[in-house]
Write a protein that holds these residues in place. Structure first.
Motif, mmCIF file in Angstrom:
data_model
loop_
_atom_site.group_PDB
_atom_site.id
_atom_site.type_symbol
_atom_site.label_atom_id
_atom_site.label_comp_id
_atom_site.label_asym_id
_atom_site.label_seq_id
_atom_site.Cartn_x
_atom_site.Cartn_y
_atom_site.Cartn_z
ATOM 1 N N VAL A 128 6.801 -7.122 -5.636
ATOM 2 C CA VAL A 128 5.988 -6.813 -4.449
ATOM 3 C C VAL A 128 5.634 -8.084 -3.690
ATOM 4 N N GLU A 164 2.618 5.671 2.681
ATOM 5 C CA GLU A 164 4.049 5.305 2.766
ATOM 6 C C GLU A 164 4.495 4.613 1.480
ATOM 7 N N GLN A 165 3.612 3.722 1.009
ATOM 8 C CA GLN A 165 3.940 2.982 -0.207
ATOM 9 C C GLN A 165 4.022 3.921 -1.415
ATOM 10 N N CYS A 225 -1.453 -8.689 -3.362
ATOM 11 C CA CYS A 225 -0.600 -7.856 -2.505
ATOM 12 C C CYS A 225 -0.724 -6.384 -2.900
ATOM 13 N N TRP A 234 7.236 5.782 -1.364
ATOM 14 C CA TRP A 234 8.321 4.853 -1.718
ATOM 15 C C TRP A 234 8.402 4.715 -3.242
ATOM 16 N N LEU A 261 9.658 -4.829 -2.682
ATOM 17 C CA LEU A 261 8.791 -3.998 -1.857
ATOM 18 C C LEU A 261 7.901 -4.935 -1.031
ATOM 19 N N ASP A 262 8.172 -5.046 0.262
ATOM 20 C CA ASP A 262 7.319 -5.841 1.155
ATOM 21 C C ASP A 262 6.374 -4.863 1.836
ATOM 22 N N ASN A 263 5.101 -4.926 1.446
ATOM 23 C CA ASN A 263 4.172 -3.915 1.964
ATOM 24 C C ASN A 263 3.266 -4.456 3.066
ATOM 25 N N ALA A 298 3.916 -9.651 0.310
ATOM 26 C CA ALA A 298 3.323 -9.448 1.634
ATOM 27 C C ALA A 298 2.959 -10.845 2.128
ATOM 28 N N MET A 338 3.022 -1.641 5.532
ATOM 29 C CA MET A 338 3.140 -0.274 5.015
ATOM 30 C C MET A 338 1.764 0.333 4.845
#
Ligand code: DC
Length: 230
Positions: free
Chosen positions: A151, A215-216, A14, A219, A206-208, A153, A211
């Protein structure tokens, strides 16, 4: 700004390592890829013939060999990132193959392997100013880390990222094989008895999946800034 310990945990593929490396560079912290350590043990076991073709692991022989497995990191000025060394040999590429990926979860589930790696990781983090990524950093390695990030995804997004990454290195595999590997690793990593992958109670999620990299990054910088205020 005070130097803290940052633990980044989450599912495989991820983008944890990339984000952790970039963040470390940006804020001048040491980065440690704990997955690279489990991958190095796996590479050692494969080369030594401790893993049979059917996947059976000669755990006794590996346990005896553990004192002979030395893993270190050396900063590579060209890439701006640390490279992994196994007994003095640069193995950064060799530990990222699908073969190693296929065997690393059962190796990382062995209690004596986890114990040895955890001790080495804790020694590396004594001074603070460190970002370590893995599966159990916020829960087992640094339970007192000032900042813990979990993290995640979707498996499909992660398989696609891994596919692109391997393809860029000239390793072509079917997308469904990679998705299968991602799902199997998720299962083993989160169901093993010792230090399974789980979100620490005080971790920030953090769900990327959707993203962008910039942006990440923003963050991450925002959350680090909030945690490093004196
Ligand atoms: O992050 P990675 O995909 O390179 O990690 C490789 C494997 O190592 C992963 O399948 C689970 C294991 N691992 C672990 O058990 N604990 C860690 N702290 C880091 C990785």
């Amino acid at each position: 700004m005070k130097k803290i310990t940052i633990a980044i945990d989450g599912f495989s593929s991820c983008g944890k390592s990339t984000m952790a490396k970039d963040l470390a560079k940006e804020i001048g912290y040491v980065y440690v890829d704990s997955g690279a350590m489990y991958r190095s043990v796996t590479l050692y076991a494969l080369r030594a013939g401790f893993i049979a073709a059917d996947g059976t692991i000669a755990a006794d022989r590996l346990e005896q060999a553990m004192p002979d497995i030395r893993i270190s990191f050396k900063f590579n000025a060209e890439t701006g990132r640390p490279d992994t060394y196994l007994n003095g040999e640069l193995v950064e590429r060799d530990i990222r193959t699908l073969e190693v990926s296929n065997y690393v979860s059962p190796i990382a589930a062995l209690p004596f392997v986890r114990h040895a790696m955890t001790l080495q990781q804790q020694a590396m983090g004594q001074e603070g100013g460190i970002i370590m990524d893995g599966r159990d950093i916020g829960t087992a390695v640094f339970p007192n880390a000032e900042l813990k990030i979990f993290v995640t995804a979707s498996p499909e997004v992660r398989a696609r990222r891994r596919y692109d990454e391997l393809k860029a290195k000239g390793e072509e595999h079917a997308l469904e094989d990679i998705l299968k590997n991602v799902q199997e690793r998720d299962y083993i990593d989160s169901h093993r008895e010792v230090s399974p992958l789980r979100q620490a109670e005080d971790a920030v999620v953090l769900d990327n999946s959707h993203m962008t990299i910039p942006e990440q990054k923003q963050w991450l910088l925002d959350i680090v800034a909030r945690h490093t205020k004196e």
